[in-house]
Design a protein around this motif. Structure first.
Motif, PDB file in Angstrom:
ATOM      1  N   GLU A 150       0.819  -1.222   0.000  1.00 35.12           N
ATOM      2  CA  GLU A 150       0.000   0.000   0.000  1.00 35.12           C
ATOM      3  C   GLU A 150       0.850   1.269   0.000  1.00 35.12           C
ATOM      4  O   GLU A 150       0.476   2.286  -0.577  1.00 35.12           O
ATOM      5  CB  GLU A 150      -0.932  -0.001   1.215  1.00 35.12           C
ATOM      6  N   ALA A 151       2.007   1.209   0.660  1.00 39.50           N
ATOM      7  CA  ALA A 151       2.877   2.393   0.723  1.00 39.50           C
ATOM      8  C   ALA A 151       3.457   2.751  -0.642  1.00 39.50           C
ATOM      9  O   ALA A 151       3.969   3.853  -0.833  1.00 39.50           O
ATOM     10  CB  ALA A 151       4.001   2.159   1.733  1.00 39.50           C
ATOM     11  N   PHE A 152       3.381   1.806  -1.608  1.00 41.54           N
ATOM     12  CA  PHE A 152       3.929   2.060  -2.946  1.00 41.54           C
ATOM     13  C   PHE A 152       2.867   2.498  -3.944  1.00 41.54           C
ATOM     14  O   PHE A 152       3.134   2.522  -5.150  1.00 41.54           O
ATOM     15  CB  PHE A 152       4.735   0.849  -3.446  1.00 41.54           C
ATOM     16  N   GLU A 153       1.709   2.832  -3.463  1.00 41.51           N
ATOM     17  CA  GLU A 153       0.694   3.448  -4.341  1.00 41.51           C
ATOM     18  C   GLU A 153       1.330   4.664  -5.029  1.00 41.51           C
ATOM     19  O   GLU A 153       1.736   5.624  -4.356  1.00 41.51           O
ATOM     20  CB  GLU A 153      -0.503   3.879  -3.458  1.00 41.51           C
ATOM     21  N   GLY A 154       1.437   4.598  -6.341  1.00 41.69           N
ATOM     22  CA  GLY A 154       2.010   5.725  -7.091  1.00 41.69           C
ATOM     23  C   GLY A 154       3.531   5.749  -7.134  1.00 41.69           C
ATOM     24  O   GLY A 154       4.129   6.680  -7.673  1.00 41.69           O
ATOM     25  N   ILE A 155       4.186   4.762  -6.575  1.00 41.74           N
ATOM     26  CA  ILE A 155       5.656   4.685  -6.628  1.00 41.74           C
ATOM     27  C   ILE A 155       6.035   3.378  -7.317  1.00 41.74           C
ATOM     28  O   ILE A 155       5.455   2.333  -7.050  1.00 41.74           O
ATOM     29  CB  ILE A 155       6.270   4.687  -5.205  1.00 41.74           C
ATOM     30  N   GLU A 156       7.015   3.452  -8.205  1.00 39.34           N
ATOM     31  CA  GLU A 156       7.487   2.253  -8.898  1.00 39.34           C
ATOM     32  C   GLU A 156       8.479   1.524  -7.994  1.00 39.34           C
ATOM     33  O   GLU A 156       9.562   2.028  -7.711  1.00 39.34           O
ATOM     34  CB  GLU A 156       8.155   2.690 -10.211  1.00 39.34           C
ATOM     35  N   MET A 158      10.567  -0.866  -8.328  1.00 37.99           N
ATOM     36  CA  MET A 158      11.917  -1.191  -8.791  1.00 37.99           C
ATOM     37  C   MET A 158      12.778   0.079  -8.912  1.00 37.99           C
ATOM     38  O   MET A 158      13.988  -0.015  -9.067  1.00 37.99           O
ATOM     39  CB  MET A 158      11.879  -1.946 -10.122  1.00 37.99           C
ATOM     40  N   HIS A 159      12.149   1.231  -8.821  1.00 45.46           N
ATOM     41  CA  HIS A 159      12.927   2.479  -8.849  1.00 45.46           C
ATOM     42  C   HIS A 159      13.228   2.974  -7.434  1.00 45.46           C
ATOM     43  O   HIS A 159      14.129   3.778  -7.234  1.00 45.46           O
ATOM     44  CB  HIS A 159      12.170   3.561  -9.636  1.00 45.46           C
ATOM     45  N   THR A 160      12.436   2.538  -6.494  1.00 42.54           N
ATOM     46  CA  THR A 160      12.678   2.857  -5.078  1.00 42.54           C
ATOM     47  C   THR A 160      12.606   1.539  -4.318  1.00 42.54           C
ATOM     48  O   THR A 160      11.609   1.221  -3.674  1.00 42.54           O
ATOM     49  CB  THR A 160      11.612   3.853  -4.547  1.00 42.54           C
ATOM     50  N   PRO A 161      13.681   0.728  -4.434  1.00 39.73           N
ATOM     51  CA  PRO A 161      13.628  -0.647  -3.912  1.00 39.73           C
ATOM     52  C   PRO A 161      13.879  -0.722  -2.402  1.00 39.73           C
ATOM     53  O   PRO A 161      14.729  -1.496  -1.945  1.00 39.73           O
ATOM     54  CB  PRO A 161      14.719  -1.352  -4.711  1.00 39.73           C
ATOM     55  N   ALA A 162      13.114   0.046  -1.637  1.00 44.35           N
ATOM     56  CA  ALA A 162      13.300   0.069  -0.183  1.00 44.35           C
ATOM     57  C   ALA A 162      12.082   0.667   0.481  1.00 44.35           C
ATOM     58  O   ALA A 162      11.405   1.527  -0.093  1.00 44.35           O
ATOM     59  CB  ALA A 162      14.534   0.890   0.180  1.00 44.35           C
ATOM     60  N   VAL A 163      11.830   0.224   1.705  1.00 48.02           N
ATOM     61  CA  VAL A 163      10.708   0.741   2.470  1.00 48.02           C
ATOM     62  C   VAL A 163      11.085   0.649   3.941  1.00 48.02           C
ATOM     63  O   VAL A 163      11.928  -0.178   4.313  1.00 48.02           O
ATOM     64  CB  VAL A 163       9.431  -0.091   2.200  1.00 48.02           C
ATOM     65  N   ILE A 164      10.491   1.497   4.773  1.00 50.25           N
ATOM     66  CA  ILE A 164      10.623   1.270   6.211  1.00 50.25           C
ATOM     67  C   ILE A 164       9.234   1.045   6.783  1.00 50.25           C
ATOM     68  O   ILE A 164       8.283   1.751   6.471  1.00 50.25           O
ATOM     69  CB  ILE A 164      11.383   2.402   6.944  1.00 50.25           C
TER      70      ILE A 164
END
Lengths: 230, 230, 230, 230
Positions: A150-156, A158-164
């Motif tokens: 859900e936190a990657f809604e609107g984010i690709e 593979m271009h931002t391969p990280a989350v906290i």
């Protein structure tokens, strides 16, 4: 079964220690064989030093153990949600590395305030929403994965391969176990530098054009960083 | 006498250096044999490198030296108070590790703000009350132990096996010397991450449901972290 | 061609790792042969461990590759601008070292607040102005060099052989590759100490007389630090 | 001449590197032979690794070189002022260690806020007054020593064997070169912990009774820390 993948996953798990990203047994790496849909993952609570490729556990995308005598990492359902939602992902890493975890505990995304960040992560590294009591009780580890997606809604991804993950810690991914580990290394360094930068200047903002330039010179169509690989 | 215990206590004292928890002679480990009520503890002011199992001092719960040619650690009375009050404790560790000591000097409990903390410590790590002049003059080290026990009013010490003593530093404990040392390692890491998190967000609070979930998945009746031990 | 220079540049690149100034491939060193106007520089995206002197790339001051099978560092145009503008410079180093980069991300110059700084850098270490969209799109790396040169208006670059590029990171230089690397080491240490000092006292100011004294006792006409070199 | 003292001073200088207190050539140790009034000190600007006992320089208390082919450390006059004013001092150490120097740059004394500090330093570690232009120009290094001596008005230097010089860095001393180095190790650790503590709680204050207790149990007439030495 999947011998090569087990070797690389085992090696990647051990490398977390060399990179100073984990102590005790606080981290795990998995990788997927996209053809069979099988995932190779670290066993739960096993020390990195004694770990051998044959200790790796093989599970399917529903979490059934297909091979292995040990229990898979308790974070397995989180890994599986990421594989199911993000097609390009071939490997996932979870650690409690110091600075990335500190940001997670602060429930703050890590903003893109420097070219070191922009070279590797196109956007801020998102922080997941806090989970509800229902989510925590229902199926905690799977819901952790759901909150990541859900936190990657609107984010690709593979271009931002990280989350906290809020109150918890970081997950990173990549096209191989080694690349996913490298993204954990970069994330920790970016998190450390950002915490120092914000202490020096709480009102930082990055130039958007600079973000685009740095990301694209490494990852864009006309990338010109590194040697040409053919 | 208690040869196995001396070996494990000596080894645990040496491991404090390997874990980066002590410099000079700033730390000590003890363990108790619950059957005889005898405690094995590090000698006072002796270097970790040259220390041998036979240098360990054996004292009874009243602090009388039962065996050994060296003086026991000056912190011995603190260890003894902990053994007398907390039945489940089999080993105690004291260090001046950097971040845990910094919290102690700040006289702040370390709040439970992340799952790394919740995986190991069920509540905040309490900070003892400041001692009165009378306590300090009467029997300083024993009173330090008394203030630790008082800080656990309403807290189960085996679920939160760590404390910070105001203006002083941390004590941890466990069911063995190795486990008590591991709790010191975890405490230092948790203290470090919390200090960074509070700099990023001074108003942190943890979701209570998440605390319960993380603590119970590792330590509860239905724990499912790690391999099944039978 | 330029074998000695290649050796020293290769060695200097490797030493960045030993000094803890770079991870992955985040740093590069170059050196110039002022007689021929040729610059020896690290290849782009190559690991430090496997790097050999013969991998170094030779370019002229217009950026044309004169010798070498690999692509030069993508930061080459920045290095060239520095060589073209600052006559005394014989070597340039770029890193993403933690604290210097944190100051760069904060877009703050590093003020001269201590004698450690004053011993090596005569003034504050300047921070470049943010680049315009036009500059970024036109010729990003060359414009980075231009912004560095502009930041030295009124500052003698050989007396303050370091700069931080806004949102990006540090560049240092010197009369040899080894000296330029040493200036990166000093810069990182100075940046770290300054960040701690400002947290302790946000209103620091240095005594100007002390700045002059410390700089001149090491670098002035009557320098008396170190052994006399004849 | 003074061969044993030279060996211990050389060894102590090298140990600064092992303890992480210096980089490059940023630190120096000296020791005095109180009978002859001769001081053995590190040569200026020489690397620690190649340093040998015979490189040490012997000077008298007026700063005249009595033996040695190399220049003595440029900080020699500061050391000499300390020996002249503080009778009990047998060795002096100067470093630019990170946290102690950060406090010096912040021009703040390091308050006694914990038992780690109180175990070794009886009072706050004082910070010298800023020097006037006249002092700096007259005889900078000797005046640094004068400002140190002035900072100990009302403080017993052997009970608080450390000082930080405003804008500059720390000096420590002791009854031997090894003890003076150990005091530098303690000072750096105390400075680091205090900087973290003040970030967590800017209004810290230590219980005076606790200060007395901790200092006296290690150093008082009835000290009971460590083994009895007869």
């Amino acid at each position: 079964m999947l011998e090569e993948l087990k070797k690389s996953v085992c090696q990647a798990n051990k490398s977390l220690v060399d990179h100073g990203l984990v102590i005790l047994t606080w981290g795990n790496v998995s990788a997927i064989d996209r053809q069979s849909g099988l995932v190779v993952i670290k066993p739960s609570g096993v020390g990195y030093q004694e770990m051998k490729p044959e200790d790796m556990v093989v599970v399917d995308l529903d979490g059934n153990v297909v091979e292995g005598n040990l229990r898979p990492s308790s974070d397995t359902p989180t890994h599986l949600e990421i594989y199911k939602a993000f097609e390009g992902v071939r490997a996932v890493v979870h650690t409690h590395s110091t600075y990335a975890t500190a940001w997670a505990q602060a429930c703050r995304e890590i903003p893109n305030i420097g070219t070191t960040h922009a070279d590797h992560f196109h956007t801020a590294v998102p922080c997941t929403a806090e989970m509800s009591k229902e989510q925590i009780e229902r199926s905690y580890e799977a819901e952790t994965g759901v909150s990541i997606v859900e936190a990657f809604e609107g984010i690709e991804p593979m271009h931002t391969p990280a989350v906290i993950v809020a109150h918890h810690g970081p997950f990173t991914w990549g096209k191989s176990a080694a690349e996913a580990v490298q993204n954990s290394v970069v994330l920790e360094q970016v998190a450390k530098m950002a915490s120092i930068s914000f202490a020096l200047n709480p009102n930082l903002k990055m130039n958007e054009d600079l973000v685009e330039k740095h990301y694209s010179r490494k990852h864009g169509k006309n990338a010109y960083y590194g040697q040409v690989v053919k």
